[in-house]
Design a protein around this motif. Structure first.
Motif, mmCIF file in Angstrom:
data_model
loop_
_atom_site.group_PDB
_atom_site.id
_atom_site.type_symbol
_atom_site.label_atom_id
_atom_site.label_comp_id
_atom_site.label_asym_id
_atom_site.label_seq_id
_atom_site.Cartn_x
_atom_site.Cartn_y
_atom_site.Cartn_z
ATOM 1 N N VAL A 62 -4.017 43.075 23.123
ATOM 2 C CA VAL A 62 -3.705 44.504 23.140
ATOM 3 C C VAL A 62 -2.191 44.711 23.241
ATOM 4 C CG1 VAL A 62 -4.009 46.663 24.438
ATOM 5 C CG2 VAL A 62 -5.962 45.149 24.070
ATOM 6 N N ALA A 63 -1.523 43.906 24.055
ATOM 7 C CA ALA A 63 -0.061 44.013 24.173
ATOM 8 C C ALA A 63 0.629 43.640 22.866
ATOM 9 C CB ALA A 63 0.434 43.124 25.306
ATOM 10 N N ALA A 64 0.105 42.649 22.144
ATOM 11 C CA ALA A 64 0.690 42.267 20.860
ATOM 12 C C ALA A 64 0.566 43.397 19.844
ATOM 13 C CB ALA A 64 0.020 41.002 20.332
ATOM 14 N N VAL A 65 -0.575 44.067 19.829
ATOM 15 C CA VAL A 65 -0.747 45.213 18.933
ATOM 16 C C VAL A 65 0.232 46.320 19.319
ATOM 17 C CG1 VAL A 65 -2.352 47.060 18.275
ATOM 18 C CG2 VAL A 65 -3.138 44.687 18.340
ATOM 19 N N GLY A 66 0.366 46.569 20.627
ATOM 20 C CA GLY A 66 1.289 47.607 21.091
ATOM 21 C C GLY A 66 2.723 47.328 20.688
ATOM 22 N N THR A 67 3.157 46.084 20.841
ATOM 23 C CA THR A 67 4.534 45.769 20.470
ATOM 24 C C THR A 67 4.740 45.800 18.955
ATOM 25 O OG1 THR A 67 4.055 43.406 20.622
ATOM 26 C CG2 THR A 67 5.033 44.444 22.550
ATOM 27 N N ALA A 68 3.697 45.483 18.186
ATOM 28 C CA ALA A 68 3.804 45.594 16.730
ATOM 29 C C ALA A 68 3.965 47.056 16.316
ATOM 30 C CB ALA A 68 2.576 44.985 16.062
ATOM 31 N N VAL A 69 3.244 47.947 16.983
ATOM 32 C CA VAL A 69 3.366 49.377 16.678
ATOM 33 C C VAL A 69 4.747 49.885 17.107
ATOM 34 C CG1 VAL A 69 2.414 51.673 17.165
ATOM 35 C CG2 VAL A 69 0.875 49.748 16.765
ATOM 36 N N ILE A 70 5.264 49.393 18.234
ATOM 37 C CA ILE A 70 6.630 49.755 18.627
ATOM 38 C C ILE A 70 7.617 49.287 17.557
ATOM 39 C CG2 ILE A 70 8.491 49.257 20.269
ATOM 40 C CD1 ILE A 70 6.379 49.168 22.479
ATOM 41 N N GLY A 71 7.388 48.106 17.006
ATOM 42 C CA GLY A 71 8.240 47.598 15.931
ATOM 43 C C GLY A 71 8.225 48.509 14.721
ATOM 44 N N LEU A 72 7.047 49.040 14.381
ATOM 45 C CA LEU A 72 6.975 50.011 13.282
ATOM 46 C C LEU A 72 7.785 51.257 13.604
ATOM 47 C CD1 LEU A 72 3.205 49.786 12.270
ATOM 48 C CD2 LEU A 72 5.180 48.984 10.967
ATOM 49 N N GLY A 73 7.743 51.657 14.871
ATOM 50 C CA GLY A 73 8.526 52.818 15.290
ATOM 51 C C GLY A 73 10.015 52.577 15.175
#
Length: 127
Positions: A19-30
């Motif tokens: 879940v944290a990896a998905v969250g950081t990937a979405v932050i990267g998109l941001g």
């Protein structure tokens, strides 16, 4: 040899990490330009902490320290989670108070021996 150590791999740990990896990937998109990604990714990353904690309390985590050998495999549920783990901050936050385990004593360092030179810079040079 693989059966003699506890790497701590648990369902709670792996799920929280995913879940944290998905969250950081979405932050990267941001960061790359999709503005809502920063806030959405931050929320998902914060949710990883909550997901891991809830799974730990449900018995899919591990207590501090080494578990018994029969509880090392990934899919084995922790039988002591309901009572709370001694020394576990997550269990204390949930109101589960187990008996506190005292810290192990750290051995005293060996006293230095006087008059013995050690190898190092300047040890070969005459006085």
């Amino acid at each position: 040899m693989s059966g003699h150590h506890d790497e701590g791999h648990t369902v709670a740990g792996w799920t929280g990490c995913a879940v944290a990896a998905v969250g950081t990937a979405v932050i990267g998109l941001g960061v790359c330009g999709w503005r809502p990604g920063i806030w959405l990714g931050s929320a998902v990353t914060a949710a990883a902490v909550v997901v891991t904690w809830v799974l730990h309390l449900a018995g899919w985590g591990k207590p501090p320290g080494v578990r018994p050998a029969d509880q090392h495999p990934l899919g084995v549920r922790d039988r002591s989670a309901r009572q709370g783990h001694a020394g576990c901050a997550g269990c204390r936050l949930a109101g589960r108070r187990a008996a506190w385990a005292p810290a192990k004593a750290v051995p005293e360092p060996a006293p230095e021996t006087a008059g013995i030179e050690t190898a190092g810079a300047g040890a070969d040079m005459p006085a």
